[in-house]
Design a protein around this motif. Structure first.
Motif, mmCIF file in Angstrom:
data_model
loop_
_atom_site.group_PDB
_atom_site.id
_atom_site.type_symbol
_atom_site.label_atom_id
_atom_site.label_comp_id
_atom_site.label_asym_id
_atom_site.label_seq_id
_atom_site.Cartn_x
_atom_site.Cartn_y
_atom_site.Cartn_z
ATOM 1 N N PRO A 8 -98.603 40.779 -19.378
ATOM 2 C CA PRO A 8 -99.111 39.495 -18.881
ATOM 3 C C PRO A 8 -99.007 38.379 -19.910
ATOM 4 O O PRO A 8 -99.218 38.609 -21.109
ATOM 5 N N GLU A 9 -98.684 37.181 -19.448
ATOM 6 C CA GLU A 9 -98.409 36.004 -20.288
ATOM 7 C C GLU A 9 -97.106 36.166 -21.057
ATOM 8 O O GLU A 9 -96.909 35.548 -22.100
ATOM 9 N N PHE A 10 -96.193 36.997 -20.525
ATOM 10 C CA PHE A 10 -94.924 37.220 -21.207
ATOM 11 C C PHE A 10 -94.081 35.946 -21.227
ATOM 12 O O PHE A 10 -94.260 35.037 -20.417
ATOM 13 N N SER A 14 -87.373 34.874 -22.604
ATOM 14 C CA SER A 14 -86.942 36.183 -23.109
ATOM 15 C C SER A 14 -86.618 37.123 -21.956
ATOM 16 O O SER A 14 -85.587 37.806 -21.944
ATOM 17 N N PHE A 15 -87.512 37.154 -20.985
ATOM 18 C CA PHE A 15 -87.364 38.015 -19.811
ATOM 19 C C PHE A 15 -86.111 37.654 -19.019
ATOM 20 O O PHE A 15 -85.258 38.501 -18.731
ATOM 21 N N GLY A 16 -85.987 36.362 -18.677
ATOM 22 C CA GLY A 16 -84.845 35.925 -17.883
ATOM 23 C C GLY A 16 -83.531 36.061 -18.617
ATOM 24 O O GLY A 16 -82.513 36.412 -18.018
ATOM 25 N N GLY A 17 -83.549 35.795 -19.931
ATOM 26 C CA GLY A 17 -82.320 35.919 -20.707
ATOM 27 C C GLY A 17 -81.786 37.335 -20.712
ATOM 28 O O GLY A 17 -80.575 37.571 -20.545
ATOM 29 N N ALA A 18 -82.687 38.309 -20.890
ATOM 30 C CA ALA A 18 -82.271 39.709 -20.905
ATOM 31 C C ALA A 18 -81.694 40.119 -19.550
ATOM 32 O O ALA A 18 -80.629 40.751 -19.478
ATOM 33 N N LEU A 19 -82.372 39.736 -18.477
ATOM 34 C CA LEU A 19 -81.885 40.092 -17.144
ATOM 35 C C LEU A 19 -80.550 39.431 -16.830
ATOM 36 O O LEU A 19 -79.672 40.026 -16.192
ATOM 37 N N GLU A 20 -80.409 38.183 -17.251
ATOM 38 C CA GLU A 20 -79.172 37.467 -16.942
ATOM 39 C C GLU A 20 -77.974 38.090 -17.642
ATOM 40 O O GLU A 20 -76.867 38.157 -17.084
ATOM 41 N N VAL A 21 -78.178 38.582 -18.865
ATOM 42 C CA VAL A 21 -77.087 39.270 -19.564
ATOM 43 C C VAL A 21 -76.693 40.533 -18.799
ATOM 44 O O VAL A 21 -75.510 40.828 -18.625
ATOM 45 N N PHE A 22 -77.686 41.276 -18.312
ATOM 46 C CA PHE A 22 -77.381 42.461 -17.507
ATOM 47 C C PHE A 22 -76.630 42.083 -16.232
ATOM 48 O O PHE A 22 -75.641 42.717 -15.851
ATOM 49 N N ARG A 23 -77.111 41.050 -15.541
ATOM 50 C CA ARG A 23 -76.481 40.636 -14.281
ATOM 51 C C ARG A 23 -75.035 40.208 -14.501
ATOM 52 O O ARG A 23 -74.133 40.588 -13.732
ATOM 53 N N LEU A 24 -74.813 39.435 -15.546
ATOM 54 C CA LEU A 24 -73.465 38.945 -15.810
ATOM 55 C C LEU A 24 -72.538 40.085 -16.247
ATOM 56 O O LEU A 24 -71.333 40.050 -15.968
ATOM 57 N N ALA A 48 -96.424 35.340 -15.770
ATOM 58 C CA ALA A 48 -95.815 34.900 -17.025
ATOM 59 C C ALA A 48 -96.646 33.792 -17.657
ATOM 60 O O ALA A 48 -97.545 33.228 -17.030
ATOM 61 N N SER A 49 -96.337 33.448 -18.895
ATOM 62 C CA SER A 49 -97.075 32.395 -19.597
ATOM 63 C C SER A 49 -96.922 31.047 -18.915
ATOM 64 O O SER A 49 -97.784 30.180 -19.029
ATOM 65 N N CYS A 50 -95.826 30.855 -18.177
ATOM 66 C CA CYS A 50 -95.602 29.593 -17.465
ATOM 67 C C CYS A 50 -96.298 29.550 -16.108
ATOM 68 O O CYS A 50 -96.227 28.544 -15.403
ATOM 69 N N GLY A 51 -96.964 30.641 -15.713
ATOM 70 C CA GLY A 51 -97.670 30.686 -14.447
ATOM 71 C C GLY A 51 -96.897 31.328 -13.307
ATOM 72 O O GLY A 51 -97.418 31.454 -12.201
ATOM 73 N N LEU A 52 -95.662 31.735 -13.558
ATOM 74 C CA LEU A 52 -94.845 32.358 -12.518
ATOM 75 C C LEU A 52 -95.272 33.813 -12.329
ATOM 76 O O LEU A 52 -95.368 34.575 -13.287
ATOM 77 N N ASP A 53 -95.544 34.197 -11.078
ATOM 78 C CA ASP A 53 -95.905 35.581 -10.765
ATOM 79 C C ASP A 53 -94.655 36.393 -10.464
ATOM 80 O O ASP A 53 -93.814 35.978 -9.651
#
Length: 336
Positions: A8-10, A14-24, A48-53
């Motif tokens: 929580p509050e991640f 960082s999260f999106g960058g890692a996933l995007e590298v996998f997706r690409l 997430a820290s930005c409030g996104l669930d």
């Protein structure tokens, strides 16, 4: 398959960058080389820290059962944020230890190294952690070899400082898994003409952070930042620059409108403030770590600077964020 454990509050970058590298990577290869699933301790969503669930699909309990079956991951990636110490979960710690025991590669993004350290998985290892968590991490984990690089690879342990550096580390992993050609093509999709190496610095060089500044002042500030626990006397700092104390005072007042002693004190207080917020260290230990002769002296100086006592800062750390971000005792795993 690699699992990503998000606390929580991640940090969403960082999260999106890692996933995007996998997706690409899947896109470049033309097949699904990586897949992922999102988990939490109880299978609920994580914010997430930005409030996104982020919606999850599994629980830690069920994930542990996969370690002996066909769904066993080959990588587990932990992603967290600045308040990682608020969300310790012993079930996750046990799961990570079991993953390590069964030969699963472990990785961490942002402050995720703290999760691995808490689970007892970083003793004697090299790692990195986000610079804002660095002081607290060092105080709590003296047996870990931590640096301020952007990522570190030590055998089967991968750690990244978070933010954009998660892309750098994941791109490195892709290069190791599939070679330089795939690595280069993924970088093209990322519109990244340069992927940084592990030893790149997390923070801007001092000259960039302070702006145009006298070289002598930069040298003195650098020595101050390197000696917060054992402050260097002003006379010693001046002598090292071959200037008199009066000359050094004049330079600092020209650059920062304060004396070098005041600037040094502000650095130590800033360090102390971070430790109060991010750790549970006794106040007397924080005082010593920031170069104060006693807890009472530290409290007096801190109160004069911030208008509140260290105790009040510590109390406010658990009540100064929205109820939706209060500790829920859950973590999330993303498996790819």
């Amino acid at each position: 398959m690699a699992n990503l454990n998000i606390v929580p509050e991640f940090d969403i970058l960082s999260f999106g960058g890692a996933l995007e590298v996998f997706r690409l990577t899947n896109l470049v290869l033309g097949h699904q080389a990586y897949s992922w699933r999102l988990l939490s301790a109880d299978g609920s969503d994580v914010r997430a820290s930005c409030g996104l669930d982020i919606q999850t699909v599994n629980s830690i309990y069920r994930e542990r059962s996969y370690l002996v079956g066909g769904k066993r991951p080959d990588k587990v990636i932990v992603c967290s944020g600045p308040n990682v110490d608020r969300y310790r979960d012993r079930a996750v710690d046990a799961w990570l230890r079991e993953c390590s025991h069964r030969g699963v590669v472990l990785a961490a993004l942002s402050s995720g190294a703290q999760v691995l350290a808490t689970a007892g998985l970083l003793e004697g290892r090299r790692c990195v952690i986000h610079w804002r968590n660095f002081p607290a991490f060092v105080e709590h984990n003296t047996w870990v070899n931590v640096s301020l690089g952007i990522y570190e690879i030590d055998g089967d342990i991968y750690t990244s400082a978070g933010g954009a550096s998660s892309i750098d580390m994941m791109a490195c992993i892709i290069g190791r898994d599939f070679g330089e050609d795939v690595f280069a093509r993924v970088c093209q999709h990322l519109v990244a003409d340069q992927i940084r190496g592990a030893t790149a610095r997390q923070r801007l060089p001092l000259s960039k952070r302070l702006g145009p500044c006298n070289e002598v002042v930069l040298h003195v500030v650098r020595r101050m930042e390197e000696n917060l626990a054992d402050p260097i006397p002003m006379g010693t700092l001046a002598a090292a620059t071959r200037l008199s104390r009066r000359q050094l005072e004049r330079l600092f007042r020209n650059e920062f409108s304060c004396s070098p002693a005041r600037y040094y004190m502000n650095l130590r207080l800033e360090h102390a403030d971070g430790l109060l917020i991010q750790t549970k260290l006794p106040i007397v230990d924080i005082a010593v770590a920031c170069g104060f002769v006693s807890a009472s002296h530290f409290s007096k100086v801190y109160r004069e600077a911030y208008g509140r006592t260290p105790q009040k800062t510590r109390i406010s750390r658990t009540s100064s964020f929205p109820p939706s971000l209060m500790p829920q005792n859950d973590r999330m795993i993303l498996a790819s």
